[in-house]
Scaffold this active site. Structure first.
Site, PDB file in Angstrom:
ATOM      1  N   CYS A 166     -26.504   1.968 -10.865  1.00 12.64           N
ATOM      2  CA  CYS A 166     -26.664   0.507 -10.920  1.00 12.64           C
ATOM      3  C   CYS A 166     -27.712   0.050  -9.894  1.00 12.64           C
ATOM      4  O   CYS A 166     -28.894   0.293 -10.078  1.00 12.64           O
ATOM      5  CB  CYS A 166     -25.315  -0.179 -10.717  1.00 12.64           C
ATOM      6  N   LEU A 167     -27.297  -0.574  -8.786  1.00 17.66           N
ATOM      7  CA  LEU A 167     -28.262  -0.971  -7.762  1.00 17.66           C
ATOM      8  C   LEU A 167     -28.998   0.251  -7.214  1.00 17.66           C
ATOM      9  O   LEU A 167     -30.161   0.152  -6.810  1.00 17.66           O
ATOM     10  CB  LEU A 167     -27.548  -1.710  -6.630  1.00 17.66           C
ATOM     11  N   GLY A 168     -28.343   1.402  -7.212  1.00 18.73           N
ATOM     12  CA  GLY A 168     -28.993   2.642  -6.769  1.00 18.73           C
ATOM     13  C   GLY A 168     -30.164   3.015  -7.650  1.00 18.73           C
ATOM     14  O   GLY A 168     -31.196   3.507  -7.173  1.00 18.73           O
ATOM     15  N   ARG A 192       7.628  12.473  -1.505  1.00 21.63           N
ATOM     16  CA  ARG A 192       7.045  12.843  -0.223  1.00 21.63           C
ATOM     17  C   ARG A 192       5.523  12.726  -0.234  1.00 21.63           C
ATOM     18  O   ARG A 192       4.879  12.890  -1.282  1.00 21.63           O
ATOM     19  CB  ARG A 192       7.440  14.277   0.144  1.00 21.63           C
ATOM     20  N   SER A 242       0.819  -1.235   0.000  1.00 24.12           N
ATOM     21  CA  SER A 242       0.000   0.000   0.000  1.00 24.12           C
ATOM     22  C   SER A 242       0.844   1.272   0.000  1.00 24.12           C
ATOM     23  O   SER A 242       0.449   2.286   0.575  1.00 24.12           O
ATOM     24  CB  SER A 242      -0.956   0.009   1.216  1.00 24.12           C
ATOM     25  N   LEU A 243       1.986   1.224  -0.681  1.00 25.47           N
ATOM     26  CA  LEU A 243       2.812   2.427  -0.806  1.00 25.47           C
ATOM     27  C   LEU A 243       2.308   3.369  -1.889  1.00 25.47           C
ATOM     28  O   LEU A 243       2.706   4.527  -1.925  1.00 25.47           O
ATOM     29  CB  LEU A 243       4.270   2.044  -1.109  1.00 25.47           C
ATOM     30  N   HIS A 281     -22.292   2.432 -14.864  1.00 25.50           N
ATOM     31  CA  HIS A 281     -21.365   3.030 -13.898  1.00 25.50           C
ATOM     32  C   HIS A 281     -20.640   4.219 -14.528  1.00 25.50           C
ATOM     33  O   HIS A 281     -19.517   4.079 -15.036  1.00 25.50           O
ATOM     34  CB  HIS A 281     -20.347   1.988 -13.420  1.00 25.50           C
ATOM     35  N   GLU A 313     -19.116   6.646 -13.198  1.00 26.66           N
ATOM     36  CA  GLU A 313     -17.876   7.028 -12.498  1.00 26.66           C
ATOM     37  C   GLU A 313     -16.639   6.439 -13.166  1.00 26.66           C
ATOM     38  O   GLU A 313     -15.533   6.985 -13.030  1.00 26.66           O
ATOM     39  CB  GLU A 313     -17.941   6.595 -11.029  1.00 26.66           C
TER      40      GLU A 313
END
Length: 553
Positions: A386-388, A245, A19-20, A512, A514
């Site tokens: 979608c499900l929404g 950084r 997870s860097l 979707h 997004e």
């Protein structure tokens, strides 16, 4: 293996801890190369044994990112697409599961002519073949490959061995290795510690890979003495040990990398012509992210809200839409399991919009429906994905059409009113992996709709990931009560987009959106949803101000 001297390859590996941010690092470097006019794409090698992440829980893997050609992939591909604005495909993601599956199928067909099938050469050759696919298209100058996991993981060893062989075959001058590592700061002693990075490089070199550049994740500036020390133990020049950084926005990272000379160093290492980067649009975007004029608060009512990575593309789409509207979008996370008819007004109070995202399974469905009911009845801008969208149709069927037990057969197989039902093509499906309606599908919009106003055209294409659909047997009944089906698939007639007649902004989509929002190209529905939320906020303030005047008068 076929040599391709025109295409350059950059491998991005990670060390010390997981997870860097290898995906963001790769995407940021890709952005710098794209800004210099190079044709770039990025691929991801995932060491897990799953064929794809499609059957994994979001809590295990985060968001499943779907490409146009219907591949369910790692969420890092979303970062790639958003940063370099190049569509990915099934060739941009390979997993250990896919590779072993391919080899085993060949073995069962007898394609290895009785030979013993082994990791070397059969698995490594298949990995190399997949790496070369994108390069041999001739569409790209540079192929970047992120290697998932951490150097030293047993799962990743075949990939690293394949890369070692790949460099031998392609030629060192055509390949670069960038190793992302961690230089922690120990507050107790007040020092940066380089030893983890040294050991990570040692581990990489044990496999036969010499990094060409180190990206050192740090909280604080990397001192020259630390840089020199790392360079000495890594057989690198100090200039190839680069500070990476921590940043408060992922969109600042390409600019930080450019400031540290990473773009020029990569181009030089690969023997490519130096070009002046055009980051004008990116800098403007970052400035708007940092210093917006307005502010709006929007709720997301979902079932995986404890893990924001499950909605990664939605979060980033709101950043893009905020920039387009010169506003900071604050997201309020609402657990759908905890929302009820009684507390919905309290939980949604002060919000200027509500989004209900996709998901699977019955858990939390009733909470979503209560939230949607509140949004519909109180003219709160609503966006269902979608499900929404399906739960919005269920809510309307129950509370407006009078079909009180209306439901989806996903949640109640014996419902009297199956307003959402399994697609015909899904009835006989038994395998769960890769069998949904996936990838890009066409949609035809009606001109007199909010959706058409957003897109500015009638024919669109969007990405899908679902098994269930609006049951067309109930469409006329819903339309008679004020719902509008404004988008359908022209081939199947499946409902793609719904809206409400007497509501300022109520849009539900089966797809979707997004997944197609980009840093410099915001998805139009997210842009207009945020715009509607800002307008709702302004109108609410005017109403409150009017009430105060009435009381004081």
């Amino acid at each position: 293996m076929t040599k391709n001297k025109k295409t350059k390859y950059i491998f991005v590996t990670g060390g010390v801890v997981s997870s860097l941010g290898k995906g963001i690092a790769a995407a940021s470097i890709g952005r710098l190369l794209k800004a210099r006019g190079f044709r770039v794409t990025i691929a991801k090698l995932d060491p897990y044994l799953n064929v794809d992440p499609g059957t994994m829980s979001p809590y295990q893997h985060g968001e499943v990112y779907v490409t146009d050609d219907g591949m369910e992939t790692d969420l890092d591909l979303g970062h790639y697409e958003r940063f370099i604005q190049t569509d990915m495909s099934k060739h941009n993601n390979a997993t250990t599961g896919q590779i072993y599956q391919t080899i085993i199928r060949r073995e069962r067909k007898g394609e290895y002519l009785g030979k013993t099938v082994q990791v070397i050469p059969h698995i490594t050759d298949e990995i190399k073949r997949r790496i070369l696919i994108l390069g041999e298209t001739g569409e790209f100058d540079i192929i970047m490959i992120e290697v998932g996991g951490t150097v030293g993981d047993i799962e990743g060893q075949p990939f690293l061995e394949a890369i070692r062989q790949f460099i031998q075959e392609q030629g060192r001058q055509h390949v670069m290795i960038i190793h992302l590592t961690l230089v922690p700061h120990l507050r107790v002693v007040g020092e940066m510690k380089t030893k983890p990075t040294q050991h990570s490089v040692i581990k990489l070199r044990e496999i036969g890979l010499q990094p060409d550049m180190l990206l050192c994740r740090t909280e604080l500036p990397l001192e020259e003495a630390d840089r020199d020390k790392i360079a000495l133990f890594s057989s690198l020049s100090s200039e190839m040990v680069v500070e990476a950084r921590d940043a408060d926005s992922i969109y600042k990272i390409p600019l930080h990398y450019e400031k540290n000379g990473i773009g020029d160093k990569v181009v030089s290492r690969l023997g490519l012509p130096q070009r002046e980067p055009d980051l004008t649009g990116w800098r403007k975007f970052v400035h708007k992210v940092e210093d917006p004029t307005g502010y709006v608060k929007i709720g997301i009512c979902g079932k995986y809200t404890e893990l924001h990575d499950a909605y990664k593309s939605i979060i980033e789409a709101f950043v893009h839409a905020g920039v387009d509207n010169d506003a900071r979008v604050e997201l309020k996370w609402l657990e759908s399991e905890k929302m009820t008819a009684k507390n919905a007004p309290e939980l949604l109070n002060g919000l200027s919009g509500l989004l209900v995202p996709g998901g699977f399974g019955e858990r939390g469905i009733e909470g979503k429906i209560w939230g949607i009911k509140y949004a519909r009845e109180n003219n709160l801008p609503f966006f269902g994905i979608c499900l929404g969208m399906q739960t919005a149709f269920i809510e309307f069927a129950r509370n407006v059409c009078g079909l009180e037990s209306a439901n989806s057969t996903e949640f109640d197989s014996t419902t009297t009113y199956p307003v959402i039902d399994l697609m015909e093509t899904q009835v006989d499906v038994t395998d769960l992996g890769g069998t949904m309606r996936l990838g890009a599908w066409a949609c035809q919009l009606k001109k007199n709709s909010l959706s058409y106003k957003a897109y500015g055209k009638t024919n669109i294409s969007e990405r899908h990931r679902h098994r269930y659909e609006v049951n067309n047997d109930y469409v006329k009944r819903a339309e008679a009560k004020g719902m509008r089906v404004v988008g359908v698939n022209p081939q199947t007639g499946l409902v793609e987009v719904i809206e409400l007649k007497d509501h300022p902004w109520f849009v539900g989509v089966q797809y979707h959106p997004e997944l197609k929002s980009r840093v410099l190209d915001t998805h139009p529905l997210f842009r207009d949803f945020v715009r509607a939320a800002i307008q709702h906020k302004l109108e609410s303030r005017e109403e409150e101000y009017g009430e105060v005047l009435d009381e004081s008068g």
